[in-house]
Write a protein that holds these residues in place. Structure first.
Motif, PDB file in Angstrom:
ATOM      1  N   ILE A   1       0.785  -1.207   0.132  1.00 19.52           N
ATOM      2  CA  ILE A   1      -0.187  -0.034   0.007  1.00 19.52           C
ATOM      3  C   ILE A   1       0.989   1.245  -0.014  1.00 19.52           C
ATOM      4  N   GLY A   2       0.791   2.023  -0.934  1.00 12.27           N
ATOM      5  CA  GLY A   2       1.377   3.214  -1.115  1.00 12.27           C
ATOM      6  C   GLY A   2       0.417   4.508  -0.888  1.00 12.27           C
ATOM      7  N   ILE A   3       0.947   5.752  -0.285  1.00 12.30           N
ATOM      8  CA  ILE A   3       0.342   6.858  -0.194  1.00 12.30           C
ATOM      9  C   ILE A   3       0.868   7.771  -1.001  1.00 12.30           C
ATOM     10  N   THR A   4       0.259   8.929  -1.615  1.00 16.75           N
ATOM     11  CA  THR A   4       0.713   9.951  -2.303  1.00 16.75           C
ATOM     12  C   THR A   4      -0.018  11.311  -1.594  1.00 16.75           C
ATOM     13  N   ALA A   5       0.826  12.344  -1.424  1.00 21.14           N
ATOM     14  CA  ALA A   5       0.327  13.423  -0.901  1.00 21.14           C
ATOM     15  C   ALA A   5       0.331  14.554  -1.548  1.00 21.14           C
ATOM     16  N   TYR A   6      -0.882  15.230  -1.866  1.00 24.03           N
ATOM     17  CA  TYR A   6      -0.986  16.417  -2.878  1.00 24.03           C
ATOM     18  C   TYR A   6      -1.113  17.458  -1.699  1.00 24.03           C
ATOM     19  N   VAL A   7       0.021  18.314  -1.371  1.00 26.94           N
ATOM     20  CA  VAL A   7      -0.095  19.361  -0.387  1.00 26.94           C
ATOM     21  C   VAL A   7       0.241  20.811  -1.088  1.00 26.94           C
ATOM     22  N   THR A   8      -0.706  21.661  -0.879  1.00 24.81           N
ATOM     23  CA  THR A   8      -0.815  23.041  -1.510  1.00 24.81           C
ATOM     24  C   THR A   8      -0.715  23.979  -0.032  1.00 24.81           C
ATOM     25  N   ASP A   9      -0.012  25.033  -0.380  1.00 20.31           N
ATOM     26  CA  ASP A   9      -0.019  26.252   0.614  1.00 20.31           C
ATOM     27  C   ASP A   9      -1.019  27.116   0.353  1.00 20.31           C
ATOM     28  N   GLY A  10      -0.925  28.428   1.068  1.00 15.78           N
ATOM     29  CA  GLY A  10      -1.871  29.414   1.020  1.00 15.78           C
ATOM     30  C   GLY A  10      -2.154  30.154  -0.302  1.00 15.78           C
ATOM     31  N   ASP A  11      -0.835  29.971  -1.261  1.00 17.57           N
ATOM     32  CA  ASP A  11      -1.011  30.430  -2.646  1.00 17.57           C
ATOM     33  C   ASP A  11      -1.333  29.517  -3.547  1.00 17.57           C
ATOM     34  N   GLY A  12      -1.555  28.377  -3.117  1.00 20.79           N
ATOM     35  CA  GLY A  12      -2.098  27.420  -4.106  1.00 20.79           C
ATOM     36  C   GLY A  12      -0.845  26.385  -4.915  1.00 20.79           C
ATOM     37  N   ARG A  13      -0.056  26.798  -4.321  1.00 28.45           N
ATOM     38  CA  ARG A  13       1.492  26.094  -4.847  1.00 28.45           C
ATOM     39  C   ARG A  13       1.256  24.790  -4.270  1.00 28.45           C
ATOM     40  N   VAL A  14       1.928  23.833  -5.207  1.00 29.31           N
ATOM     41  CA  VAL A  14       1.984  22.401  -4.731  1.00 29.31           C
ATOM     42  C   VAL A  14       3.448  21.959  -4.363  1.00 29.31           C
ATOM     43  N   LEU A  15       3.462  21.181  -3.156  1.00 31.68           N
ATOM     44  CA  LEU A  15       4.623  20.555  -2.733  1.00 31.68           C
ATOM     45  C   LEU A  15       5.321  19.514  -3.600  1.00 31.68           C
ATOM     46  N   LEU A  16       6.507  19.586  -3.954  1.00 33.18           N
ATOM     47  CA  LEU A  16       7.237  18.507  -4.775  1.00 33.18           C
ATOM     48  C   LEU A  16       8.689  18.324  -4.163  1.00 33.18           C
ATOM     49  N   GLY A  17       9.250  17.081  -4.328  1.00 37.98           N
ATOM     50  CA  GLY A  17      10.415  16.825  -4.040  1.00 37.98           C
ATOM     51  C   GLY A  17      11.215  16.227  -5.372  1.00 37.98           C
ATOM     52  N   ARG A  18      12.502  16.536  -5.485  1.00 37.93           N
ATOM     53  CA  ARG A  18      13.161  16.046  -6.356  1.00 37.93           C
ATOM     54  C   ARG A  18      13.756  14.727  -5.833  1.00 37.93           C
ATOM     55  N   ARG A  19      13.482  13.656  -6.629  1.00 35.12           N
ATOM     56  CA  ARG A  19      13.871  12.420  -6.072  1.00 35.12           C
ATOM     57  C   ARG A  19      15.445  12.134  -6.326  1.00 35.12           C
ATOM     58  N   LEU A  20      15.985  11.516  -5.448  1.00 34.46           N
ATOM     59  CA  LEU A  20      17.601  11.005  -5.860  1.00 34.46           C
ATOM     60  C   LEU A  20      17.644   9.839  -6.656  1.00 34.46           C
ATOM     61  N   ASP A  21      16.637   8.848  -6.471  1.00 39.84           N
ATOM     62  CA  ASP A  21      16.751   7.805  -7.143  1.00 39.84           C
ATOM     63  C   ASP A  21      16.608   7.945  -8.735  1.00 39.84           C
ATOM     64  N   THR A  22      15.559   9.030  -9.176  1.00 40.55           N
ATOM     65  CA  THR A  22      15.462   8.970 -10.578  1.00 40.55           C
ATOM     66  C   THR A  22      15.756  10.494 -11.183  1.00 40.55           C
ATOM     67  N   GLY A  23      15.689  11.640 -10.160  1.00 38.05           N
ATOM     68  CA  GLY A  23      16.221  12.788 -10.485  1.00 38.05           C
ATOM     69  C   GLY A  23      14.935  13.612 -10.876  1.00 38.05           C
ATOM     70  N   GLU A  24      13.982  12.995 -10.891  1.00 42.51           N
ATOM     71  CA  GLU A  24      12.420  13.488 -11.311  1.00 42.51           C
ATOM     72  C   GLU A  24      11.823  14.253 -10.204  1.00 42.51           C
ATOM     73  N   TRP A  25      11.035  15.333 -10.429  1.00 39.29           N
ATOM     74  CA  TRP A  25      10.216  15.980  -9.363  1.00 39.29           C
ATOM     75  C   TRP A  25       8.812  14.930  -9.118  1.00 39.29           C
ATOM     76  N   ALA A  26       8.666  15.048  -8.147  1.00 38.92           N
ATOM     77  CA  ALA A  26       7.246  14.464  -7.484  1.00 38.92           C
ATOM     78  C   ALA A  26       6.413  14.780  -6.590  1.00 38.92           C
ATOM     79  N   LEU A  27       5.424  14.300  -6.417  1.00 40.40           N
ATOM     80  CA  LEU A  27       4.584  14.597  -5.163  1.00 40.40           C
ATOM     81  C   LEU A  27       5.137  13.807  -4.055  1.00 40.40           C
ATOM     82  N   VAL A  28       4.802  13.932  -2.935  1.00 39.66           N
ATOM     83  CA  VAL A  28       5.568  13.019  -1.821  1.00 39.66           C
ATOM     84  C   VAL A  28       4.562  11.884  -1.743  1.00 39.66           C
ATOM     85  N   TYR A  29       5.446  10.721  -1.591  1.00 38.20           N
ATOM     86  CA  TYR A  29       4.786   9.225  -1.448  1.00 38.20           C
ATOM     87  C   TYR A  29       5.685   8.489  -0.819  1.00 38.20           C
TER      88      TYR A  29
END
Length: 175
Positions: A22-50
């Motif tokens: 079972i995996g989870i994904t978090a779509y997190v926004t701040d007060g300005d409607g921006r979304v939280l992303l992380g740049r994955r070490l394993d792929t170099g891609e930007w992604a939602l937190v999971y």
């Protein structure tokens, strides 16, 4: 965070055989409607937190834990957006095979906690909030898909029809 201990223990018994998690994904926004992303070490891609749901852990608690571990941000899960089974097997560099049931949650910042992101673990090269019209590249395909689910969910919610998305193929045999 590295591979959870419970998975390492299971792998001692099943080796590289497929493991359903079972995996989870978090779509997190701040007060300005921006979304939280992380740049994955394993792929170099930007992604939602999971992340992976631990045994006996409620999925919403997993969401808050994973976001805090990876980005330092404290969140409150507010909506279950989608429940989707992956259609492909993931094979990791060490040969381990896994498929996931992903639960995507919409989250808001916890005003009583930390709201400024920082790299909190060894899984990410960078983290931050980004405007939806200025997302960084490359963006993980799973994130593109899940952001679509969130957009559809929010559109439905705006029209009074908020419910988690799921797939039903109607392939049940009747007895």
């Amino acid at each position: 965070m590295s591979t959870p201990d419970f998975i390492l223990e299971l792998r001692k018994h099943i080796g590289h055989m497929p493991l359903w998690l079972i995996g989870i994904t978090a779509y997190v926004t701040d007060g300005d409607g921006r979304v939280l992303l992380g740049r994955r070490l394993d792929t170099g891609e930007w992604a939602l937190v999971y992340g992976i749901n631990e045994p006996a852990e409620d999925p919403a608690d997993t969401v808050a834990r994973e976001v805090r571990e990876e980005t330092g941000v404290d969140v409150i899960p507010t909506d279950l957006v989608s429940v989707k089974a992956s259609t492909r097997m993931v094979t990791y560099a060490n040969g381990d095979q896994t498929q996931y049931l992903d639960l995507t949650y919409l989250c808001r910042l916890d005003p009583s906690g930390n709201t400024e992101p920082f790299v909190g673990d060894d899984e990410n090269l960078g983290v931050g909030f980004f405007p939806l019209d200025q997302l960084p590249a490359p963006l993980a395909q799973s994130t593109v898909e899940r952001m679509t689910y969130v957009r559809e969910y929010l559109l439905n919610r705006a029209h009074g029809d908020a419910h988690a998305q799921f797939t039903f193929r109607g392939e049940i045999e009747h007895l």
